[in-house]
Design a protein around this motif. Sequence first.
Motif, PDB file in Angstrom:
ATOM      1  N   TYR A 280       0.847  -1.191   0.000  1.00 38.81           N
ATOM      2  CA  TYR A 280       0.000   0.000   0.000  1.00 38.81           C
ATOM      3  C   TYR A 280       0.880   1.239   0.000  1.00 38.81           C
ATOM      4  O   TYR A 280       2.077   1.176   0.353  1.00 38.81           O
ATOM      5  CB  TYR A 280      -0.959   0.024   1.202  1.00 38.81           C
ATOM      6  N   VAL A 282       0.447   5.712   0.828  1.00 29.43           N
ATOM      7  CA  VAL A 282      -0.389   6.844   1.222  1.00 29.43           C
ATOM      8  C   VAL A 282       0.337   8.140   0.866  1.00 29.43           C
ATOM      9  O   VAL A 282       1.564   8.193   0.891  1.00 29.43           O
ATOM     10  CB  VAL A 282      -0.716   6.828   2.731  1.00 29.43           C
ATOM     11  N   TRP A 320      -5.528   5.558   0.474  1.00 26.51           N
ATOM     12  CA  TRP A 320      -4.325   4.863   0.051  1.00 26.51           C
ATOM     13  C   TRP A 320      -4.526   4.307  -1.336  1.00 26.51           C
ATOM     14  O   TRP A 320      -5.638   4.317  -1.888  1.00 26.51           O
ATOM     15  CB  TRP A 320      -3.929   3.787   1.034  1.00 26.51           C
TER      16      TRP A 320
END
Length: 374
Positions: A280, A282, A320
Motif C-alpha cells: 500500500y 499513502v 491509500w
Amino acid sequence: MDEPRQVEYSVEKPLNREPPTENLVDSFYTPQDISYDRNHGPIPHLPAGEDHLVRIDGQVRTPVTLSVKELTTEFPQHQIICALECAGNRRHTMRTLLREVEGIDWGDGAVMNCKWKGPKLRDVLRSAGGISGKVEDLHAAFSCYQVRTQNDTWFGGSVPLERVMKDEDGGDVILALEMNDMPLTPKHGYPLRAVLPGIAGARWVKWLDQITIQDHESTNFYQKHDYKVLPEEAVDKESAEPHWDHTPPMYDTPINSVIGVPTDEETVTLRDGKVEVKGYAVPNAADGPVTRVQVSTDCGKSWVDAEIGKSEGQRNKWCWVLWRAEVSIEPGTGKEIWSRAFDAGGNVQKEHSQWNLRGVGYSGYGRAMDLTIA
C-alpha cells in the motif's frame, strides 16, 4: 461525569493491535475485523447511541449541545474515503534501521483505509452561530471524557481551525457516524468520532463528546507531551523535557509505502525468474493522491514502476492505493526488496526519515528484508 455502563480492556492494558500486512493489502476497504486498534485506555460501550450528546462551545457565537440523532437527521451527510494512520506506524522499522525509540513496537500495519460518513464539521459549527474570532488564530479541540487514559483523566487532541475551515479540504473534515457503510463499532468510536483526513490518527478523537473552538491547542497530555517529532538531541525522557513545549504537534501524515507481500524472512519461489510484490502507499497529508510507486531489488540502484490499483470514488486524494509489481531478483539469501511512493504534491519517499525519540512519522522506503529467494 457518569461512568459508562460497560468498558472493555483497562487503563493498564488497553487494546493495541495491528493486522499482518499481507492481510491488510488484500482489500481496498479495510474490514473492521482486521483493522488496527490504538487506545490509551479502556473502550467504553455507550448506551443509546442516538441520544449521545456532543457539546459545541468556546469561541462560537451560540454554544449548542447536539444529539447523535440530530447530527444524523438535521445535517447533510458527507461521505469521504480516506486512510487513518497511527502516528507510530512503522516504529519498528525506525528502531531497527536507525536506533532505539520509545513506544509500542508497531510494524507496518497501523493504518486502515475506509469509507466514513457523517455531517461536515463546518456545518455543525454554523449551527452554533459560526466562529467568534479570526480563524487563523484558533484551534478546534476534540475531547472525550468517557474514560480515563494512561496519562490523563480524559483524551483530547486539536488541529488549527484553518484545517477545518478551508474551502476545499476543510469540507472533508466530518463527525463520523458510519464506517464502511455500517454504524461505528465501540472500538472505532461509537457513536461518534472525528475524521480528519491527512492528519495523524492521534487527533481523530473517538467517543467524541465535546468540540471547543479556542485560542490554544488542546491541553491534553497526548497533544502536549506525545506525538511530536522531537529534535535529535532529545535522546531520553530527561533531555526531551525542555523540548515538549517548543516542538509543534505532529499533524500531517507523511508520504509512505509499505511492502505487504513478501514479508520479512519469507522464502519466496521464483516464477519465470520473477517475484510478485504487493503493498500500500499513502500520500503526504493533503497532497494526494499517490501517483506512482516504484520497486527495487538492488538496494535502490534501479527501480521498476508498480501497477497502481484503481481507487473508488471521484475524490481520492485522502485514500491509500494498493499496488503490485513483478520484479526480477537473483536467487539467494539475505535479499531485500524496497518500495517508494510519489504523490500529486510532488513529494517523493526518501530512504529514511528523521529519527526521533518517540518513533513517530517514520516514512523511509518500504522494505521486505532478509528474504530467501529460491
